[in-house]
Every structure is written in C-alpha cells, then in structure tokens.
Design an enzyme around this catalytic site. Structure first.
Site, mmCIF file in Angstrom:
data_model
loop_
_atom_site.group_PDB
_atom_site.id
_atom_site.type_symbol
_atom_site.label_atom_id
_atom_site.label_comp_id
_atom_site.label_asym_id
_atom_site.label_seq_id
_atom_site.Cartn_x
_atom_site.Cartn_y
_atom_site.Cartn_z
ATOM 1 N N ARG A 47 24.722 36.228 44.778
ATOM 2 C CA ARG A 47 23.431 36.806 44.519
ATOM 3 C C ARG A 47 22.536 35.758 43.833
ATOM 4 O O ARG A 47 21.126 35.762 43.823
ATOM 5 C CB ARG A 47 23.477 37.935 43.339
ATOM 6 C CG ARG A 47 24.060 39.221 44.199
ATOM 7 C CD ARG A 47 24.456 40.425 43.461
ATOM 8 N NE ARG A 47 23.176 40.972 42.733
ATOM 9 C CZ ARG A 47 23.265 42.178 41.943
ATOM 10 N NH1 ARG A 47 24.323 42.655 41.929
ATOM 11 N NH2 ARG A 47 21.912 42.465 41.841
ATOM 12 N N LYS A 154 43.050 38.608 44.937
ATOM 13 C CA LYS A 154 43.432 39.343 43.930
ATOM 14 C C LYS A 154 42.328 39.598 42.850
ATOM 15 O O LYS A 154 41.410 38.893 42.712
ATOM 16 C CB LYS A 154 44.770 38.727 43.099
ATOM 17 C CG LYS A 154 44.565 37.559 42.321
ATOM 18 C CD LYS A 154 45.594 37.333 41.486
ATOM 19 C CE LYS A 154 45.570 38.021 39.981
ATOM 20 N NZ LYS A 154 45.910 37.154 38.894
ATOM 21 N N HIS A 184 48.301 33.419 45.496
ATOM 22 C CA HIS A 184 48.302 31.862 45.897
ATOM 23 C C HIS A 184 49.889 31.493 45.326
ATOM 24 O O HIS A 184 50.013 30.344 45.786
ATOM 25 C CB HIS A 184 47.340 31.144 44.724
ATOM 26 C CG HIS A 184 47.702 31.170 43.341
ATOM 27 N ND1 HIS A 184 47.565 32.238 42.365
ATOM 28 C CD2 HIS A 184 47.985 30.328 42.667
ATOM 29 C CE1 HIS A 184 48.010 31.661 41.232
ATOM 30 N NE2 HIS A 184 48.396 30.488 41.181
ATOM 31 N N LYS A 188 52.246 27.850 47.362
ATOM 32 C CA LYS A 188 52.898 26.739 46.396
ATOM 33 C C LYS A 188 54.008 26.262 47.270
ATOM 34 O O LYS A 188 54.934 26.929 47.773
ATOM 35 C CB LYS A 188 53.474 27.294 45.252
ATOM 36 C CG LYS A 188 52.324 27.408 44.304
ATOM 37 C CD LYS A 188 52.827 27.890 42.937
ATOM 38 C CE LYS A 188 51.911 28.467 41.843
ATOM 39 N NZ LYS A 188 51.034 27.362 41.051
ATOM 40 N N GLU A 222 53.083 30.251 30.352
ATOM 41 C CA GLU A 222 51.723 29.472 30.253
ATOM 42 C C GLU A 222 51.831 29.038 28.731
ATOM 43 O O GLU A 222 51.883 29.832 27.968
ATOM 44 C CB GLU A 222 50.940 30.177 30.929
ATOM 45 C CG GLU A 222 50.860 30.592 32.169
ATOM 46 C CD GLU A 222 49.453 31.230 32.608
ATOM 47 O OE1 GLU A 222 48.638 30.461 33.192
ATOM 48 O OE2 GLU A 222 49.467 32.337 32.768
ATOM 49 N N HIS A 246 52.557 38.012 41.572
ATOM 50 C CA HIS A 246 53.271 36.736 41.687
ATOM 51 C C HIS A 246 54.653 36.730 41.391
ATOM 52 O O HIS A 246 55.430 36.325 42.129
ATOM 53 C CB HIS A 246 52.611 35.629 40.669
ATOM 54 C CG HIS A 246 51.371 35.287 40.751
ATOM 55 N ND1 HIS A 246 50.446 35.504 42.059
ATOM 56 C CD2 HIS A 246 50.134 34.930 39.856
ATOM 57 C CE1 HIS A 246 49.300 35.305 41.583
ATOM 58 N NE2 HIS A 246 49.151 35.141 40.332
ATOM 59 N N LYS A 346 51.390 34.361 28.056
ATOM 60 C CA LYS A 346 50.313 33.357 27.712
ATOM 61 C C LYS A 346 50.801 32.863 26.292
ATOM 62 O O LYS A 346 51.467 33.544 25.636
ATOM 63 C CB LYS A 346 48.994 34.151 27.683
ATOM 64 C CG LYS A 346 48.517 34.605 28.743
ATOM 65 C CD LYS A 346 47.660 33.585 29.643
ATOM 66 C CE LYS A 346 47.013 34.442 30.842
ATOM 67 N NZ LYS A 346 46.955 33.468 31.923
HETATM 68 C C1 BG6 Z 1 46.476 33.783 38.156
HETATM 69 C C2 BG6 Z 1 46.112 34.697 36.837
HETATM 70 O O1 BG6 Z 1 46.714 34.523 39.294
HETATM 71 O O2 BG6 Z 1 47.735 32.967 37.989
HETATM 72 C C3 BG6 Z 1 45.880 33.644 35.856
HETATM 73 O O3 BG6 Z 1 44.985 35.427 36.884
HETATM 74 C C4 BG6 Z 1 47.255 32.621 35.627
HETATM 75 O O4 BG6 Z 1 46.098 34.418 34.423
HETATM 76 C C5 BG6 Z 1 47.623 32.074 37.020
HETATM 77 O O5 BG6 Z 1 46.951 31.872 34.662
HETATM 78 C C6 BG6 Z 1 48.850 31.153 36.886
HETATM 79 O O6 BG6 Z 1 48.762 30.542 38.139
HETATM 80 P P1 BG6 Z 1 49.513 29.020 38.357
HETATM 81 O O7 BG6 Z 1 49.491 28.676 39.637
HETATM 82 O O8 BG6 Z 1 48.741 28.170 37.170
HETATM 83 O O9 BG6 Z 1 50.954 29.304 37.713
#
Ligand code: BG6
Length: 508
Positions: A47, A154, A184, A188, A222, A246, A346
């Site tokens: 947009r 997602k 994703h 990997k 993370e 995931h 997190k």
């Molecule tokens: C994403 C989440 O799908 O995956 C994020 O929305 C997260 O919050 C991320 O940080 C983690 O991905 P990776 O590849 O860094 O482990």
C-alpha cells in the site's frame, strides 16, 4: 543444481520488514549463486506509495545489511535490483486488482515468463484469506497457462478454528498442491540434517525408540526480548509464536517413522501421523504438563533490562507468556511411555536450539557405586543453532589405577567442514517453492493437528486465571518450576552457545 523454471515472484506486503530483512536478501543470495532462472522478476506489492527507484534503494540496503553473500560489489547488487519492480495498490480493495493484474500481465509479456507466478503473502495475517480470493477472481489461480503457487507466512491461524477457516478459504481459491505454508525451521540445514542423521546411519535408528530412549528434550532459547514487536507478541505469546509451529515440527521430525521416499507426500504423511498421535493434555492437568513464564526486569552485564510488561505495545498487566516448558507423550508403538520435553523462551541466558536424546541408563553398574554416575544417561545432542553440530556424551575410564568412570564428549561441528556454506532457511525454502517442491513446507492437515493439541492449553490459560504465570528475571533459564516437569533426571540440560558447554554457568 537444477534451476527453477522462468517465473515472476510477487511479494504482497513488500514494504514490510520481512521483505527487507529476509526475502530480498535471500533472493539476492540465490542470484549470487546463479540459482535463479534467466527469465525472472520480482514484483513487490504494497500500500505504501513507492516508486521502483525508492523500493530498489530500500531493498539494496536490505541486501547490504542482511544478505549472507553480499561482498560490497555494487554492480552485482544493481544488476540484481534491475529485476525488482514495485506496484502500489490497496490490496483490500477488490476493484484495484484489475490494475494490478494489467501490470503483472505486462511484466509477464516483457520478461517472457509464460504466466508462471508465485505469490508470497508477507502481509498481516488478516489478508491471508482475502488476497487469494481476489487473485482467484482474476483467474490468477488457474494453471491453464503457467504455474501458480501461493506461499503463506506464519502465523497460520490464531487457534484451531481460525486455522481450519483459513485452510478452507485458501482451498476455495487454490489447490493444496499450489499452497506452500512456510515454517522457516524446516528450511534450516541442521533441521534437515536431523532426518539424515536418523535415516542415513545404521547406528542411531535401531536405538531410536522407547526401549532405548529414556526421554527427549528440545530447547529453543533466545537471548533477546520482543525487540519492538510487543504489539504482535501480546496476542501471540511463546505458545503461538514458537511452540505450535517450530517446536511441534522439530518434535515431529525427531519422532516420525522413516518415510518411504523423500518427497512432499511421503515426508508430510509421516509428520502428520506424529501430530495426530499426541496425547491430549487434560484441562484439569495443565499445570502438571505445562509451565508458563514471563520475563521480569533485571540487570545483565550492568545493563538494565526492562521487564516484558514495560515493553512498548504491551499491557502493563499482561499475562502473555514469554516462556513455555511442556511435557507430553506420543501415543504410538515407537514412543509409548517416553516423555518429550520442550522449552522455549525470550531473554534466556543464551541463544540455542537443540534436541537432546537421553538414552536409558545402563541396567547394572559394575564400575561405580556413585549415585550420580549410576543415574547418568548417555546423551546425543543435535545442535540446530548456533555452533551447529552433533555431540555424544558418554562414559569412559579415567586413565590410571582402578576403574574410575568419567563422562566425556565426542563432537562434530559443521564449521570443521571445508568450504561449507550454510544457506539461510529462507534461501532454501524460496528455491524449493520456485522448483515446485513442497517437501519442506507444512501441509494444512499438519498445521491443524498441531493446533488441535495446543489450542486446549491456550484456552485453559485464558479461562482459568488460577493457572500460574511465573515470573523469571531476564537472563535466567525461566521459572524454576519447569525443572519439576522432568521426571527422574529432575533437570533440563543447561546448554551454552558452544556445543560442548553445559552446566550452571553460561556465557551471556
Ligand atoms: C519466529 C518468531 O518465527 O522465530 C520469533 O516469530 C523468533 O519470535 C524466531 O525470534 C526465531 O527464529 P530463529 O531462526 O532465530 O530461531
């Protein structure tokens, strides 16, 4: 390597962060490796009113900052950007699709791409059901002339019902074999290697079952917070953001039966069977199986870290979880009685994703009366990231008199391979979609099966405020209660960012 057929990749939501940080840099990386077809174009759609030039400038910065192969060669970047165009329109307005379609057809004629289109939905999720309908109204779903594929980002649904509704909507407009739902994690390299480790070696698979495995642990930690995404995260939480997709996927790859062949149907059939075998967690036993937590303010390396509730876009009384630890069972012949433990959060002490297979203890100890040694499990650690590799922890004799037993490490690191380039997840997945290979994309039934398992937990959290939300100081391994989930060994592995490191202390 096989090159994809000529086509145009149309990215909806092209002015957003995902396009800038992941998609365009990954497409550039494919270009750099000569993996794109000769006749190819990217059409960014959004947009925001941008010209081709302003869009290219921004994407150029994305490449400089996020591509893994960019080596400050301006000419290469500029040649690539010539293939990128931008078209601005209101994607919510059905009437504006005529103009978009005209532009796309013109581009198709100019590039000679024969009506082969891949549509990538990198928009807010509310658009996922709308855009495909509008595309279908303009015959942009029809494969009469050229292939048409749809990649969906997602989150795939917000709960079971919305995921089912979204699947139904998508299937009104496209066939299942045209739909590519991206997770994703499957892109990997090390996640794919999980399958190779299991199914290309004679030594692991014979022991890969309830007779020899005591329990399985999967951690995805993370060391960052919500990074300005508080608004999104508030409605999502760790369960929707990481576990439903995931982590359930990782657990499925660890638990699945060997597929007959590696193709989209065979592999995804095995994944869905695992998800359908998950033992539901009873509503009144949530706390015995799931621990949720939220990070609170703390100081890490003299730096003040605000608590989750202080983040922008977050309700100061928020009950959104930033940590989940969970115990569950897979009710089938292979895994009957074997607990699976998964954990994500997190602001944990380090960034690490790994799968740990804990083998059964030796039935009888002849070398040691030490309870610690007797209770030890051999471990196979499959490190997804960082310091990608595989580690086996086993016992050996300490040199010298007597029979003193010591636990030692045997490890393999990807970094020790010569000339290995680990492609990014998006690079791999985009290339697969261009090649028409959906093997590493999620199928609708698998997404729904994962929701079916997760949804009751989220609903119970919402309806029963007595289920505790534990605080944990940012920079720690989450609420202590998560240790109580683990039977027998009574603790998780506390890994460091280097594969062999574990224990109480971890480099922050
Ligand atoms: C994403 C989440 O799908 O995956 C994020 O929305 C997260 O919050 C991320 O940080 C983690 O991905 P990776 O590849 O860094 O482990």
């Amino acid at each position: 390597m096989r090159k994809p057929e000529k086509h145009i990749l149309i990215i909806f939501g092209a002015s957003g962060d995902l396009t800038y940080r992941k998609l365009i840099p990954s497409i550039f990386d494919l270009y750099n490796q000569n993996l794109l077809p000769e006749k190819f174009g990217v059409l960014g759609v959004g947009r925001s009113k941008l010209t081709n030039e302003t869009f290219r400038e921004k994407m150029g910065r994305g490449i400089e900052n996020f591509s893994s192969r960019y080596k400050s060669e301006k000419s290469e970047k500029n040649d690539f950007l010539k293939m990128v165009q931008y078209y601005s329109f209101n994607t919510k307005d059905e009437n504006e699709y005529n103009g978009f379609n005209d532009y796309l057809q013109k581009m198709d004629n100019q590039l000679n791409t024969d009506g082969n289109f891949i549509f990538y939905l990198a928009t807010p999720p509310a658009m996922y059901s709308l855009i495909p309908q509008f595309l279908a109204q303009h015959n942009l779903n029809s494969e009469e002339k050229g292939f048409k594929r749809l990649i969906v980002e997602k989150p795939f649904g917000y709960d079971l019902q919305s995921a089912q509704e979204l699947n139904a909507k998508l299937l009104e407009a496209f066939n299942e074999n045209q739909i590519y739902r991206i997770d994703h994690y499957l892109g990997k390299e090390t996640v794919q290697n999980l399958m190779v480790t299991r199914f290309a070696n004679g030594i692991f698979e014979p022991l890969w079952n309830r007779r020899y495995i005591h329990h399985i642990e999967i951690t995805s930690a993370e060391d960052i917070g919500v990074e300005g995404r508080g608004g999104y995260y508030e409605d999502s939480g760790a369960m929707r953001d990481m576990v439903q997709n995931h982590l359930m996927l990782l657990a499925s790859l660890v638990a699945m039966e060997p597929p007959a062949v590696v193709d989209a149907d065979s592999l995804r059939n095995e994944i869905v069977k695992v998800l359908q075998s998950l033992r539901p967690i009873p509503k009144d036993k949530i706390e015995e199986h799931v621990v949720r937590g939220q990070y609170t303010a703390s100081t890490i390396k003299d730096k003040h870290i605000p608590g989750y509730r202080e983040e922008k876009g977050v309700n100061p009384q928020s009950r959104t979880e930033t940590f989940v630890a969970m115990k569950f069972f897979i009710d089938n012949w292979r895994w009957s009685g074997v607990p699976f433990y998964i954990r994500t959060g997190k602001y944990l002490p380090t960034r690490v994703t790994e799968v740990v297979i804990h083998y059964q203890k030796t039935p009888h100890h002849i070398f040691s009366h030490d309870e610690n040694v007797k209770n030890e499990h051999n471990q196979l650690v499959i490190r997804i990231q960082p310091d990608e590799g595989i580690l086996i922890k086993y016992n050996m004799k300490m040199p010298g008199g007597g029979f003193e037993v010591q636990n030692v490490n045997m490890d393999f690191h990807y970094r020790d391979l010569n000339n290995t380039y680990l492609p990014s997840a998006y690079e791999r997945l985009l290339l697969d979609a261009m090649l028409g290979d959906a093997t590493l994309y999620s199928r609708g039934d698998a997404v729904e099966a994962a929701w079916k398992f997760i949804d009751p937990v989220i609903k119970a959290w919402k309806s029963n405020p007595n289920i505790k939300m534990h605080g944990y100081p940012a920079g720690t391994w989450g609420p202590e209660e998560s240790d109580k989930l683990i039977e027998d060994t009574k603790t998780w592995r506390y890994p460091c960012k280097n594969l062999e490191g574990d224990g109480e202390y971890c480099e922050l």
